[in-house]
Design an enzyme around this catalytic site. Structure first.
Site, PDB file in Angstrom:
ATOM      1  CG  ASP A 345       7.013  -7.688  39.295  1.00 16.86           C
ATOM      2  OD1 ASP A 345       6.025  -8.043  39.960  1.00 16.86           O
ATOM      3  OD2 ASP A 345       8.157  -7.565  39.780  1.00 16.86           O
ATOM      4  CD  GLU A 382       2.821  -5.718  40.949  1.00 15.95           C
ATOM      5  OE1 GLU A 382       2.307  -6.472  41.792  1.00 15.95           O
ATOM      6  OE2 GLU A 382       4.011  -5.812  40.589  1.00 15.95           O
TER       7      GLU A 382
END
Length: 704
Positions: A345, A382
């Protein structure tokens, strides 16, 4: 409170960090470079605390072996040291701290005031004297070993179809799973859950955060919770709330992994090594902040934290403590918990030590890719954070796959008629403009249309605007850049024409995703026509809005069957999932590996790419030399394919290519029908003319 005599504490060793049962007791080891003293606090079932001072300090690690302690013991740490908010130092022995390396964490914050390390102003107030014991989570000594996690499937990236899902949300409403198991690790391990995944044909599940997380103060204050889990507390502990039996989360997680591995499905987990649940300086002191805040978090002048995550704090990717914590955590999940790979993330933060410019060779990113265990795992970034400088799509190093946000935006825009075909061609063919120059492969482009954050597939074709009122933030949260289209009515409708067009557009989007070169990622429930009622950010809704609805409907069953057909087609057609970029190379058939066509059957000219009104594109893939290989390494060949994509509002006449590209063209997939079967079957001759309906995709097979 009683303190054990120092003679009962043995020196132990500094590494590995955490709590480990050995030599008739438990060895505790925790890092703090700024502490003057550290106590391990053993908490009995009745809440009684026994403090044991760790007198040994090696390399900044406080350690000691406490005889007689056994697995199951609840504990925490108290750190004595400087409290100087202006320098970011917030040691406060009144605050019981979770072990950063705890493999099991029990409970949560029950009294927010008691968890705060300060009084009044967090930047200028004195340290709080309120003892937080009984109001904050506790670490638990875990037992070593456990259930076998099975043989890792080791699915080649080019064969992977990723399915992003939430452990709880996927099974919470499943009628065939026993109620006690719904929403748990064992619920996902249940044959009914696995049967859906295997029938669908996905190869890898990507689980939203399963590392222990804690609700943020803003959610606690309004009686809500962090459903998604992007608020980490413990990087080595499975989230306890997903266990069907309290305290059994480690065993149940391993059982879940074993069940998925037995079905030849990989387990990828979403990890959040960019911030923690402690938030900014005004947040609680329950772990990292109390040990050595500047050693874990980026700080600015005056002791304030640097926030490039949008969550109040940012882990310092240049800190040796953080590098060690992250790599130790990842190895634990890969080795002992059986995990096959990781989605990172806001991964750009991991390449921004000090919060500065992105460096693909930063200490943390390099430590991950050079680790002998982690280099064998699937590593997916990401490639952005909460700042403009952090948008790094295409900029990660050669071992990283990336969520391709450019793919998502381009494909959405094309099918709603808002972009031409120039950028679309790059996305369909593996995004060579982003990845080819970095020694990467097309499968390192993680292609997606939807994800957990944003509209579901159904909502993307049903809403122009977000409808997030239920989140409690007056519809201010969530992105406004949805690139969606409601097709004439906002939200639900009974208009048959609009419903038919929405369903066709969903098939167009799914077909584009599964037929593009690269690694496709789906979102759980999209294949069953799931809706969130137009909510594009239900991170705090642990209810029917977020849970997958297993109620059958004609529309859902039709889309499920169509999706299965697409995934099966991709699996059986190596030319549609090539492991190398197209290069214009010659093939045994005499054609180049990839050719782009205009509607008149002629190859696209350079000037055609700059026609902003162009809404139709033909993509020819020569399958005679697709460079796919068997597991033994032998090259395989495939049929050739012609994909016709037309996003225009009216039908268009298309002329098929010359016979040099194949002796015949057989309609194979057609998005104008609910099940994808060709509306006009039958072999077509080269240079034949056909009418391609408005907003549709047609795939034709050219037999070898």
């Amino acid at each position: 409170m009683a303190t054990r005599p120092e003679s009962e504490v043995l020196a132990g060793r500094p590494f590995p960090l955490g709590a480990h049962a050995e030599a008739g007791g438990v060895r505790f080891a925790v890092t703090s470079h700024v502490a003057d003293a550290v106590e391990v606090c053993l908490v009995d079932d009745d809440g009684t605390e026994k403090r044991v001072e760790l007198t040994e300090r090696t390399f900044g690690v406080w350690h000691g072996l406490v005889p007689g302690v056994t697995p199951g013991q609840r504990y925490g740490f108290r750190v004595h040291g400087p409290y100087d908010a202006g320098r970011g130092l917030r040691c406060n022995p009144a605050k019981l701290l979770v072990d950063p390396y705890a493999r099991q964490i029990e409970g949560g914050i029950t009294n927010l005031e008691a968890s705060l390390g300060y009084v009044g102003d967090p930047m200028h107030g004195p340290p709080s004297a309120i003892d937080s014991l009984g109001s904050v989570p506790l670490s638990v000594v875990s037992s070593p070993g456990g259930a076998d996690t099975g043989v890792k499937p080791d699915v080649p990236f080019e064969e992977a179809v990723i399915y992003e899902m939430h452990v709880k949300g996927f099974t919470k409403r499943h009628p065939e799973i026993p109620e006690k198991l719904r929403g748990t690790y064992l619920g996902l391990a249940h044959p009914a859950a696995i049967e859906h995944l295997t029938r669908l044909g996905v190869t890898s599940v990507e689980l939203l955060p399963v590392q222990a997380f804690q609700d943020e103060p803003s959610l606690l204050s309004r009686g809500s919770s962090n459903y998604w889990g992007y608020s980490p507390l413990g990087y080595c502990a499975p989230h306890a709330a997903y266990a069907s039996e309290p305290g059994n989360e480690i065993q149940e997680f391993r059982t879940m992994v074993a069940a998925l591995h037995a079905a030849n499905i990989e387990v990828l987990i979403d990890v959040v090594y960019n911030h923690t649940c402690e938030g900014g300086p005004g947040g609680p002191t329950i772990c990292f902040r109390g040990y050595d805040a500047p050693g874990y978090y980026l700080h600015a002048g005056g002791g304030s934290t640097v926030d490039i995550t949008g969550c109040g704090n940012t882990l310092d990717a240049g800190s040796p403590q953080v590098v060690r914590l992250v790599t130790d955590s990842l190895r634990y999940w890969a080795d002992e918990m059986g995990v096959d790979g990781f989605r990172f993330d806001l991964a750009s933060t991991m390449g921004r030590p000090g919060g500065g410019f992105f460096d693909r060779d930063s200490a943390l990113l390099t430590a991950i890719t050079t680790d002998p265990v982690l280099c064998r795992a699937k590593l997916i970034a990401e490639p952005w954070d909460a700042t403009g400088d952090g948008y790094r799509v295409g900029d990660f190093g050669m071992q990283w796959a990336e969520w391709n946000g450019r793919y998502r935006d381009t494909v959405r825009d094309f099918w709603r008629g808002h972009t031409s075909v120039r950028d679309l061609a790059y996305r369909l063919s593996g995004s060579s403009d982003l990845y080819a120059d970095d020694l990467r492969r097309p499968w390192q482009s993680i292609n997606f249309i939807t994800a957990h954050d944003g509209f579901t597939l159904r909502d993307m074709v049903s809403y122009n605007d977000k409808h997030n009122e239920e989140n409690g933030e007056e519809n201010r949260d969530g992105t406004n850049d949805n690139r969606s289209w409601n097709h004439g009515v906002e939200g639900e409708t009974s208009d048959p024409e609009i419903l038919a067009l929405r369903a066709k557009q969903a098939r167009n989007l799914l077909s584009t995703l599964l037929l593009s070169t690269g690694t496709p990622m789906m979102t759980a429930g999209d294949e069953m026509w799931r809706t969130q009622g137009g909510n594009n950010n239900p991170y705090c809704l642990d209810n029917e809005v977020s849970w997958v609805d297993w109620t059958t409907s004609d529309a859902g069953e039709a889309l499920l069957g169509f999706t299965q057909r697409l995934i099966d087609l991709r699996a059986s057609s190596p030319a549609l999932r090539q492991p190398e970029f197209f290069e214009g190379r010659a093939t045994p058939s005499g054609n180049t590996d990839l050719v782009w066509f205009r509607p008149d059957g002629q190859e696209m000219a350079e000037t055609d790419w700059f026609d902003e009104g162009r809404r139709t594109l033909g993509m020819f893939i020569d399958g005679s030399n697709c460079l796919s290989r068997t597991r033994e390494g032998e090259l395989v060949s495939d049929d050739s394919w012609l994909m016709l994509m037309h996003a225009g509002a009216e039908a268009i006449d298309v002329t098929l290519p010359h016979e040099r590209y194949g002796p015949s063209y057989e309609p194979f997939l057609d998005t104008t029908t609910a099940d994808g079967s060709p509306a006009n079957p039958g072999s077509l001759a080269p240079r034949a003319k056909l009418s391609v309906p408005a907003r549709s995709l047609l795939l034709l097979r050219i037999p070898r």
